[in-house]
Design a protein around this motif. Structure first.
Motif, PDB file in Angstrom:
ATOM      1  N   GLU A 156       0.824  -1.207   0.000  1.00  0.00           N
ATOM      2  CA  GLU A 156       0.000   0.000   0.000  1.00  0.00           C
ATOM      3  C   GLU A 156       0.859   1.257   0.000  1.00  0.00           C
ATOM      4  N   ILE A 157       1.977   1.197   0.712  1.00  0.00           N
ATOM      5  CA  ILE A 157       2.869   2.361   0.768  1.00  0.00           C
ATOM      6  C   ILE A 157       3.469   2.665  -0.599  1.00  0.00           C
ATOM      7  N   LEU A 158       3.840   1.593  -1.329  1.00  0.00           N
ATOM      8  CA  LEU A 158       4.469   1.763  -2.641  1.00  0.00           C
ATOM      9  C   LEU A 158       3.437   1.776  -3.760  1.00  0.00           C
ATOM     10  N   LYS A 159       2.240   2.192  -3.431  1.00  0.00           N
ATOM     11  CA  LYS A 159       1.149   2.208  -4.403  1.00  0.00           C
ATOM     12  C   LYS A 159       0.922   3.619  -4.912  1.00  0.00           C
ATOM     13  N   HIS A 160       0.787   3.740  -6.225  1.00  0.00           N
ATOM     14  CA  HIS A 160       0.478   5.028  -6.847  1.00  0.00           C
ATOM     15  C   HIS A 160      -0.790   4.855  -7.666  1.00  0.00           C
ATOM     16  N   GLY A 161      -1.878   5.441  -7.161  1.00  0.00           N
ATOM     17  CA  GLY A 161      -3.157   5.200  -7.815  1.00  0.00           C
ATOM     18  C   GLY A 161      -3.605   3.770  -7.552  1.00  0.00           C
ATOM     19  N   ARG A 162      -3.824   3.026  -8.611  1.00  0.00           N
ATOM     20  CA  ARG A 162      -4.217   1.621  -8.475  1.00  0.00           C
ATOM     21  C   ARG A 162      -3.047   0.664  -8.727  1.00  0.00           C
ATOM     22  N   VAL A 163      -1.901   1.210  -9.044  1.00  0.00           N
ATOM     23  CA  VAL A 163      -0.741   0.384  -9.390  1.00  0.00           C
ATOM     24  C   VAL A 163       0.273   0.439  -8.260  1.00  0.00           C
ATOM     25  N   SER A 164       0.774  -0.736  -7.861  1.00  0.00           N
ATOM     26  CA  SER A 164       1.792  -0.819  -6.825  1.00  0.00           C
ATOM     27  C   SER A 164       3.082  -1.373  -7.414  1.00  0.00           C
ATOM     28  N   ASP A 165       4.204  -0.952  -6.834  1.00  0.00           N
ATOM     29  CA  ASP A 165       5.514  -1.416  -7.322  1.00  0.00           C
ATOM     30  C   ASP A 165       5.793  -2.863  -6.950  1.00  0.00           C
ATOM     31  N   ILE A 166       5.085  -3.383  -5.961  1.00  0.00           N
ATOM     32  CA  ILE A 166       5.329  -4.754  -5.522  1.00  0.00           C
ATOM     33  C   ILE A 166       4.007  -5.465  -5.289  1.00  0.00           C
ATOM     34  N   ASP A 167       4.083  -6.793  -5.217  1.00  0.00           N
ATOM     35  CA  ASP A 167       2.958  -7.619  -4.801  1.00  0.00           C
ATOM     36  C   ASP A 167       3.337  -8.253  -3.465  1.00  0.00           C
ATOM     37  N   GLY A 168       2.503  -8.055  -2.447  1.00  0.00           N
ATOM     38  CA  GLY A 168       2.845  -8.499  -1.100  1.00  0.00           C
ATOM     39  C   GLY A 168       3.116  -9.987  -1.004  1.00  0.00           C
ATOM     40  N   ARG A 169       2.267 -10.817  -1.588  1.00  0.00           N
ATOM     41  CA  ARG A 169       2.456 -12.268  -1.510  1.00  0.00           C
ATOM     42  C   ARG A 169       3.687 -12.714  -2.269  1.00  0.00           C
ATOM     43  N   ASP A 170       3.884 -12.129  -3.459  1.00  0.00           N
ATOM     44  CA  ASP A 170       5.066 -12.502  -4.246  1.00  0.00           C
ATOM     45  C   ASP A 170       6.343 -12.079  -3.532  1.00  0.00           C
ATOM     46  N   LEU A 171       6.306 -10.926  -2.873  1.00  0.00           N
ATOM     47  CA  LEU A 171       7.483 -10.476  -2.137  1.00  0.00           C
ATOM     48  C   LEU A 171       7.816 -11.454  -1.016  1.00  0.00           C
ATOM     49  N   TYR A 172       6.807 -11.955  -0.323  1.00  0.00           N
ATOM     50  CA  TYR A 172       7.033 -12.915   0.753  1.00  0.00           C
ATOM     51  C   TYR A 172       7.692 -14.190   0.225  1.00  0.00           C
ATOM     52  N   VAL A 173       7.197 -14.690  -0.917  1.00  0.00           N
ATOM     53  CA  VAL A 173       7.766 -15.908  -1.512  1.00  0.00           C
ATOM     54  C   VAL A 173       9.190 -15.651  -1.986  1.00  0.00           C
ATOM     55  N   GLU A 174       9.414 -14.501  -2.607  1.00  0.00           N
ATOM     56  CA  GLU A 174      10.752 -14.187  -3.121  1.00  0.00           C
ATOM     57  C   GLU A 174      11.770 -14.082  -1.986  1.00  0.00           C
ATOM     58  N   LEU A 175      11.378 -13.457  -0.885  1.00  0.00           N
ATOM     59  CA  LEU A 175      12.309 -13.307   0.225  1.00  0.00           C
ATOM     60  C   LEU A 175      12.620 -14.654   0.878  1.00  0.00           C
ATOM     61  N   LYS A 176      11.645 -15.566   0.912  1.00  0.00           N
ATOM     62  CA  LYS A 176      11.915 -16.904   1.435  1.00  0.00           C
ATOM     63  C   LYS A 176      12.921 -17.629   0.555  1.00  0.00           C
ATOM     64  N   CYS A 177      12.761 -17.528  -0.755  1.00  0.00           N
ATOM     65  CA  CYS A 177      13.719 -18.154  -1.676  1.00  0.00           C
ATOM     66  C   CYS A 177      15.076 -17.465  -1.604  1.00  0.00           C
ATOM     67  N   LEU A 178      15.040 -16.130  -1.504  1.00  0.00           N
ATOM     68  CA  LEU A 178      16.290 -15.370  -1.449  1.00  0.00           C
ATOM     69  C   LEU A 178      17.096 -15.730  -0.208  1.00  0.00           C
ATOM     70  N   LYS A 179      16.407 -15.987   0.879  1.00  0.00           N
ATOM     71  CA  LYS A 179      17.078 -16.368   2.110  1.00  0.00           C
ATOM     72  C   LYS A 179      17.865 -17.665   1.940  1.00  0.00           C
ATOM     73  N   GLN A 180      17.358 -18.570   1.124  1.00  0.00           N
ATOM     74  CA  GLN A 180      18.015 -19.868   0.930  1.00  0.00           C
ATOM     75  C   GLN A 180      19.238 -19.785   0.024  1.00  0.00           C
ATOM     76  N   VAL A 181      19.237 -18.826  -0.910  1.00  0.00           N
ATOM     77  CA  VAL A 181      20.319 -18.777  -1.910  1.00  0.00           C
ATOM     78  C   VAL A 181      21.363 -17.717  -1.597  1.00  0.00           C
ATOM     79  N   LEU A 182      21.113 -16.886  -0.592  1.00  0.00           N
ATOM     80  CA  LEU A 182      22.083 -15.834  -0.275  1.00  0.00           C
ATOM     81  C   LEU A 182      23.393 -16.443   0.209  1.00  0.00           C
ATOM     82  N   PRO A 183      24.527 -15.967  -0.282  1.00  0.00           N
ATOM     83  CA  PRO A 183      25.818 -16.455   0.212  1.00  0.00           C
ATOM     84  C   PRO A 183      25.998 -16.127   1.690  1.00  0.00           C
TER      85      PRO A 183
END
Length: 215
Positions: free
Chosen positions: A94-121
Motif C-alpha cells: 500500500e505504501i508503494l502504491k500510486h493510484g491503483r498500481v503498486s511497485d510490488i505484490d505483497g504475496r510474491d514479495l514474501y515468496v521471493e524473500l523466502k527463496c532469497l534467504k536460501q540462496v544468499l551467500p
C-alpha cells in the motif's frame, strides 16, 4: 565554553531605561530580568526547546521508517509465521502504491524473500549487499529488487538538501544574477560533489573537449 575561549564568564548589566507609564497601563505583569536570566530565557531555553522539538520529529520519522521496512534488514524474520509480520508485506504494498498500481505484490514479495534467504551467500546481510546479489540474478526477484531499491534510496536526512542551499548562496551571487538554470545546476553539482571532482583527470577531459570543438 567561554572559559575555553578565555573570556571572562561575566554578564554585563545594562542600565535599565525607565519609560513613562500611561495612566491606563498595568505595570503589575512586567518582569525585569537580570542579564543572566534574560540570556537564559531568551536564548538558551529557546535553543534547547527547538533542539528537542527537532529530535522528536526526526525520531518519529525514523519510527515510521523502521515500522515499514524493518523486516528487510533481517531476512531471518521471513520464516516467521506471525500474522503481524505478514501484514508488513501488505502494508508495504500500500505504501508503494500510486493510484491503483503498486511497485510490488505483497504475496510474491514474501515468496521471493523466502527463496532469497536460501540462496544468499554466507556473510551477505546488509541491504546494500543483498541488493547487489539480486542484481546478479537477472531479474529473478523483481519484487524484492523494488523493495530494496526503495529502502536504500529513502532520504533519512536533510543534510544534503541543506548543503545544496548553502552552496547556492556561494555560487549564485549578485555578479552571476543572469546565470541560466542549467549552468547553475551543473556548478552546484560540481561544488557539492567536490570530493569526486578532485579525483577527475582534467587532462583527458581537456583533450576530449578539444577534439570535439575545433574552436
Amino acid at each position: 565554553m567561554v572559559n575555553e575561549m578565555r573570556i571572562e564568564p561575566k554578564f554585563v548589566e545594562k542600565r535599565i531605561i525607565q519609560r513613562k507609564k500611561q495612566f491606563d497601563e498595568d505595570v503589575r505583569d512586567e518582569v525585569t530580568h537580570s542579564a543572566e536570566e534574560s540570556m537564559k530565557v531568551n536564548y538558551f531555553l529557546v535553543i534547547v526547546d527547538k533542539a528537542l522539538s527537532f529530535f522528536k520529529n526526526r525520531f518519529k520519522k525514523f519510527e515510521v521508517y523502521e515500522k515499514n521496512f524493518d523486516f528487510l534488514f533481517d531476512l531471518e524474520k521471513v520464516s516467521s509465521s506471525d500474522e503481524c509480520l505478514k501484514n508488513h508485506y501488505t502494508n508495504l504494498k500500500e505504501i508503494l502504491k500510486h493510484g491503483r498500481v503498486s511497485d510490488i505484490d505483497g504475496r510474491d514479495l514474501y515468496v521471493e524473500l523466502k527463496c532469497l534467504k536460501q540462496v544468499l551467500p554466507r556473510g551477505v546481510q546488509k541491504p546494500i549487499e543483498v541488493l547487489s546479489f539480486i542484481k546478479l540474478m537477472a531479474d529473478s526477484f523483481p519484487n524484492a529488487w523494488n523493495a530494496y531499491i526503495v529502502l536504500l534510496t529513502i532520504s533519512v536526512s536533510v543534510a544534503t538538501g541543506e548543503r545544496s542551499f548553502s552552496k547556492l548562496k556561494l555560487i549564485k551571487n549578485y555578479l552571476r544574477s543572469t546565470m541560466s538554470q542549467e549552468r547553475l545546476n551543473e556548478l552546484a553539482m560540481l561544488s557539492i560533489k567536490n570530493d569526486l571532482v578532485k579525483e577527475v583527470d582534467y587532462t583527458n577531459l581537456i583533450d576530449t573537449f578539444a577534439s570535439r570543438n575545433e574552436r
